[in-house]
Design a protein around this motif. Structure first.
Motif, mmCIF file in Angstrom:
data_model
loop_
_atom_site.group_PDB
_atom_site.id
_atom_site.type_symbol
_atom_site.label_atom_id
_atom_site.label_comp_id
_atom_site.label_asym_id
_atom_site.label_seq_id
_atom_site.Cartn_x
_atom_site.Cartn_y
_atom_site.Cartn_z
ATOM 1 N N CYS A 1 -33.575 11.115 37.936
ATOM 2 C CA CYS A 1 -33.434 10.715 36.532
ATOM 3 C C CYS A 1 -33.107 9.234 36.413
ATOM 4 O O CYS A 1 -32.591 8.625 37.342
ATOM 5 C CB CYS A 1 -32.304 11.510 35.880
ATOM 6 S SG CYS A 1 -32.470 13.298 36.034
ATOM 7 N N GLU A 2 -33.374 8.675 35.243
ATOM 8 C CA GLU A 2 -33.009 7.292 34.955
ATOM 9 C C GLU A 2 -31.707 7.259 34.167
ATOM 10 O O GLU A 2 -31.487 8.088 33.281
ATOM 11 C CB GLU A 2 -34.091 6.607 34.119
ATOM 12 C CG GLU A 2 -35.374 6.373 34.874
ATOM 13 C CD GLU A 2 -36.405 5.686 34.015
ATOM 14 O OE1 GLU A 2 -36.622 4.479 34.214
ATOM 15 O OE2 GLU A 2 -36.976 6.358 33.131
ATOM 16 N N ASP A 3 -30.870 6.283 34.492
ATOM 17 C CA ASP A 3 -29.645 6.042 33.735
ATOM 18 C C ASP A 3 -30.052 5.336 32.440
ATOM 19 O O ASP A 3 -30.673 4.279 32.479
ATOM 20 C CB ASP A 3 -28.700 5.164 34.556
ATOM 21 C CG ASP A 3 -27.384 4.874 33.872
ATOM 22 O OD1 ASP A 3 -27.185 5.300 32.709
ATOM 23 O OD2 ASP A 3 -26.541 4.213 34.489
ATOM 24 N N GLU B 1 -23.292 11.219 32.106
ATOM 25 C CA GLU B 1 -22.096 10.593 32.668
ATOM 26 C C GLU B 1 -21.003 10.599 31.601
ATOM 27 O O GLU B 1 -21.186 10.079 30.502
ATOM 28 C CB GLU B 1 -22.390 9.166 33.097
ATOM 29 C CG GLU B 1 -21.181 8.483 33.702
ATOM 30 C CD GLU B 1 -21.490 7.078 34.196
ATOM 31 O OE1 GLU B 1 -20.550 6.441 34.705
ATOM 32 O OE2 GLU B 1 -22.637 6.615 34.078
ATOM 33 N N ARG C 1 -33.276 4.871 40.274
ATOM 34 C CA ARG C 1 -33.094 6.176 39.646
ATOM 35 C C ARG C 1 -31.886 6.814 40.312
ATOM 36 O O ARG C 1 -31.309 6.252 41.237
ATOM 37 C CB ARG C 1 -34.337 7.039 39.823
ATOM 38 C CG ARG C 1 -35.601 6.398 39.218
ATOM 39 C CD ARG C 1 -36.806 7.254 39.411
ATOM 40 N NE ARG C 1 -36.761 8.455 38.595
ATOM 41 C CZ ARG C 1 -37.090 8.523 37.305
ATOM 42 N NH1 ARG C 1 -37.486 7.451 36.682
ATOM 43 N NH2 ARG C 1 -37.053 9.662 36.657
ATOM 44 N N TYR D 1 -28.622 11.088 30.969
ATOM 45 C CA TYR D 1 -29.683 10.643 31.864
ATOM 46 C C TYR D 1 -31.008 11.112 31.263
ATOM 47 O O TYR D 1 -31.053 12.047 30.467
ATOM 48 C CB TYR D 1 -29.520 11.258 33.253
ATOM 49 C CG TYR D 1 -28.499 10.535 34.101
ATOM 50 C CD1 TYR D 1 -28.869 9.441 34.882
ATOM 51 C CD2 TYR D 1 -27.185 10.941 34.108
ATOM 52 C CE1 TYR D 1 -27.942 8.777 35.650
ATOM 53 C CE2 TYR D 1 -26.242 10.277 34.878
ATOM 54 C CZ TYR D 1 -26.631 9.194 35.645
ATOM 55 O OH TYR D 1 -25.706 8.527 36.392
ATOM 56 N N HIS E 1 -20.688 13.108 37.536
ATOM 57 C CA HIS E 1 -21.324 13.450 36.279
ATOM 58 C C HIS E 1 -21.181 14.922 36.001
ATOM 59 O O HIS E 1 -20.746 15.698 36.838
ATOM 60 C CB HIS E 1 -22.813 13.082 36.313
ATOM 61 C CG HIS E 1 -23.000 11.623 36.554
ATOM 62 N ND1 HIS E 1 -22.440 10.674 35.754
ATOM 63 C CD2 HIS E 1 -23.640 10.952 37.517
ATOM 64 C CE1 HIS E 1 -22.750 9.487 36.203
ATOM 65 N NE2 HIS E 1 -23.477 9.631 37.285
#
Length: 119
Positions: A49-51, A9, A86, A31, A112
């Motif tokens: 994906c995880e932030d 991001e 996620r 991410y 993003h």
């Protein structure tokens, strides 16, 4: 991570000058890499994906940005277990493709960028 595509991001852009050379840089929050079980089950189509927030801030060269994508929030389950919040990757079609049917649909999510880490 040579040539690996990563998602991040964008926080802001800067123009860094060092010894008379200007380099456009971007501060991104990376991410996580895609969840491997979801990636495998989807035949490499679901990038979930995880932030990682401020813990994954990194400067990259602006020229390494390959495309602008949307990261859409979701809460997937694997083997009956909730993975938590996620985000999954959605590539936006160009305006010419989006309006073929005479209808424009907004995509809600985070804007993003994808980039190559080796450039």
């Amino acid at each position: 991570m040579d040539g690996e595509i990563r998602l991040g991001e964008v926080q802001f852009f800067i123009l860094w000058t060092h010894e008379g050379h200007e380099t456009p840089l971007v501060l991104v929050s990376l991410y996580s890499t895609p969840e491997p079980r979801l990636l495998k089950a989807s035949h490499n189509t679901l990038w979930s994906c995880e932030d990682q927030g401020d813990s994954a801030l990194q400067f990259i060269k602006a020229k390494t940005i390959k495309s602008v994508v949307a990261m859409i929030p979701h809460m997937p389950m694997i083997e009956g277990q909730q993975l938590g919040e996620r985000f999954f990757l959605v590539e936006k079609p160009g305006l010419d493709i989006a309006v073929i049917g005479g209808m424009v649909e907004a995509m809600h999510g985070h804007e993003h960028m994808t980039f190559n880490e080796t450039d």
